[in-house]
Design a protein around this motif. Structure first.
Motif, mmCIF file in Angstrom:
data_model
loop_
_atom_site.group_PDB
_atom_site.id
_atom_site.type_symbol
_atom_site.label_atom_id
_atom_site.label_comp_id
_atom_site.label_asym_id
_atom_site.label_seq_id
_atom_site.Cartn_x
_atom_site.Cartn_y
_atom_site.Cartn_z
ATOM 1 N N PRO A 20 63.385 32.245 35.562
ATOM 2 C CA PRO A 20 62.924 31.006 36.207
ATOM 3 C C PRO A 20 62.910 29.858 35.210
ATOM 4 O O PRO A 20 62.776 30.072 34.007
ATOM 5 C CB PRO A 20 61.495 31.352 36.648
ATOM 6 C CG PRO A 20 61.068 32.464 35.760
ATOM 7 C CD PRO A 20 62.295 33.224 35.387
ATOM 8 N N LEU A 22 61.491 25.572 34.574
ATOM 9 C CA LEU A 22 60.591 24.515 35.020
ATOM 10 C C LEU A 22 61.358 23.665 36.026
ATOM 11 O O LEU A 22 62.478 23.247 35.762
ATOM 12 C CB LEU A 22 60.154 23.641 33.841
ATOM 13 C CG LEU A 22 59.387 24.336 32.709
ATOM 14 C CD1 LEU A 22 59.136 23.341 31.580
ATOM 15 C CD2 LEU A 22 58.067 24.911 33.214
ATOM 16 N N ASP A 27 54.806 22.291 36.344
ATOM 17 C CA ASP A 27 55.000 23.751 36.326
ATOM 18 C C ASP A 27 54.749 24.341 34.940
ATOM 19 O O ASP A 27 54.902 23.647 33.937
ATOM 20 C CB ASP A 27 56.467 24.104 36.635
ATOM 21 C CG ASP A 27 56.897 23.763 38.046
ATOM 22 O OD1 ASP A 27 56.032 23.448 38.873
ATOM 23 O OD2 ASP A 27 58.120 23.829 38.302
ATOM 24 N N VAL A 29 56.137 28.208 33.054
ATOM 25 C CA VAL A 29 56.751 29.519 33.223
ATOM 26 C C VAL A 29 55.868 30.497 32.469
ATOM 27 O O VAL A 29 55.478 30.256 31.324
ATOM 28 C CB VAL A 29 58.203 29.550 32.689
ATOM 29 C CG1 VAL A 29 58.736 30.975 32.657
ATOM 30 C CG2 VAL A 29 59.096 28.654 33.548
ATOM 31 N N ARG A 144 57.681 31.482 37.642
ATOM 32 C CA ARG A 144 57.327 30.054 37.607
ATOM 33 C C ARG A 144 56.025 29.842 38.366
ATOM 34 O O ARG A 144 55.875 30.323 39.487
ATOM 35 C CB ARG A 144 58.431 29.227 38.271
ATOM 36 C CG ARG A 144 58.098 27.734 38.343
ATOM 37 C CD ARG A 144 59.279 26.912 38.839
ATOM 38 N NE ARG A 144 59.423 26.950 40.290
ATOM 39 C CZ ARG A 144 58.902 26.028 41.133
ATOM 40 N NH1 ARG A 144 58.185 25.019 40.657
ATOM 41 N NH2 ARG A 144 59.104 26.130 42.427
#
Ligand SMILES: [Zn+2]
Ligand SMILES: [Zn+2]
Length: 389
Positions: A20, A22, A27, A29, A144
């Motif tokens: 994943p 950002l 966000d 991770v 995420r």
């Protein structure tokens, strides 16, 4: 990275998937350090919840170490150890502001898939169908986490991962179910189900001052956990003619003050009503087997509280007339984790409650399909398998 993916009904595999990234500046991770299977995962694994797609990464109960941080995140830094509630809150809509986090208006980008069925949308949730947002799940090396400031909770240093993990979902859900009961001194609380959520509800009810807690299940090892960890009295429903009669007899004919359903639509029972439910569910005429909930409604004392944590779709034969005539208060929700997690971590840090015993099986992520098998069939005393990515 490696991740546990849904391929088809009852077909889970560990695959290589892209890591994943950002997406939004708020966000993070997370490097997942521990994640667990939840009873509600079984609903889509068994095909009762649509909108899964081949290759979806599953899992919604987890904790980990922050690996990458978006530029607008303020409260966490790289390397922080955090636990994350399964429903994603935005923190700014009216529902999040009102502490009703699983009702968040902003975190389900696929609201249109839910609206025809629910009339509105829930919050998004990790690894739990496209109707619930289509977010990649936590049974993976990395996940995420959107709106990190609202969804990441620092784990006190003195706690092991196993002590903090269940605040993500099972403990928060069980605690919320007990909180719904507005427990007063002297109350008797009955809980259907001695799985992860049911055990957490029983312990939380005891912590909130219930005088008697009664756990109902059919697996001897789970009933023993309820007795040992929550101090509950227990009923093995396969060993009694009628759970309702047993509860009435245990409470001087009145019934429990509050009844918590921690079973939901995959309830097992013994009577003809259950056989009827099961046949209908297998024919896909309705999605729920409601035996536990019906017992709770009939057993609850007049004016008592019915707290529903089990996951339901449509259910027929719901005895609303009893609910109405007995003046029951019905309270239910998907878990509002963000409201409870700070308190739960404090309870754990102070040694008032330790949910780590739920983690009966610790497996490498590569072994997670086998973990789900153990969990689904409740083999080898499995309450919750936990996976280490
Ligand atoms: Zn869950
Ligand atoms: Zn919100």
């Amino acid at each position: 990275m490696r991740a546990l993916c849904w391929h088809d009904v009852n077909d889970l595999r560990v695959d290589d998937v892209p890591e994943p990234e950002l997406v939004n500046p708020r966000d993070v991770v997370l490097r997942v350090t521990l994640t667990t299977a939840c009873g509600s995962d079984l609903h889509f694994i068994d095909g009762y919840l649509p909108t899964m797609r081949e290759g979806d990464v599953i899992g919604h109960e987890f904790m980990g170490e922050v690996a990458e941080v978006g530029r607008k995140v303020e409260s966490v830094e790289e390397g922080d150890r955090v636990v994350v509630p399964s429903f994603i809150g935005c923190g700014s809509c009216g529902y999040c502001q009102g502490d009703l986090w699983s009702l968040c208006d902003n975190t389900n980008p696929n609201a249109a898939l839910q609206e025809p069925v629910l009339g509105d949308t829930t919050a998004g949730i990790y690894g739990y169908t496209h109707a619930f947002g289509g977010y990649a799940g936590s049974h993976a090396e990395y996940v995420r986490v959107p709106h990190a400031d609202e969804n990441c909770f620092h784990v006190p240093e003195e706690l092991d991962d196993e002590q903090a993990l269940f605040a993500s979902d099972a403990w928060a859900t069980g605690y919320m179910g007990a909180d719904f009961c507005d427990i007063e001194e002297g109350d008797t609380v009955a809980v259907w189900g001695c799985g992860g959520v049911g055990l957490m509800a029983q312990q939380s009810a005891a912590l909130m001052g219930a005088e008697r807690v009664i756990g109902i299940d059919r697996f001897p090892e789970r009933l023993r956990l309820a007795e040992r960890e929550a101090g509950s009295e227990t009923i093995d429903y396969t060993a009694v003619d009628s759970v309702v009669d047993t509860l009435k007899a245990m409470t001087g004919g009145r019934g429990p003050d509050a009844c918590i359903d921690a079973v939901g639509m995959e309830a097992h029972g013994t009577g003809p009503a259950h056989a009827y439910d099961r046949a209908k569910q297998q024919l896909k005429l309705h999605t729920d087997r409601g035996e536990a909930l019906r017992q709770a409604i009939v057993a609850c004392r007049k004016g008592g509280t019915l707290s529903i944590l089990g996951v339901y779709g449509l259910m027929d034969k719901f005895p609303l007339g009893i609910v109405m005539n007995k003046g029951l208060t019905v309270r239910t929700a998907q878990q509002h984790g963000q409201r409870y997690v700070p308190d739960l971590l404090e309870y754990a840090a102070e040694g008032e409650m330790d949910p780590s015993y739920l983690a009966t099986h610790e497996l490498e992520l590569e072994e997670s399909p086998r973990g789900y098998d153990l969990f689904k069939h409740k083999e080898d005393g499995c309450v919750r398998p936990v996976f280490v990515p």
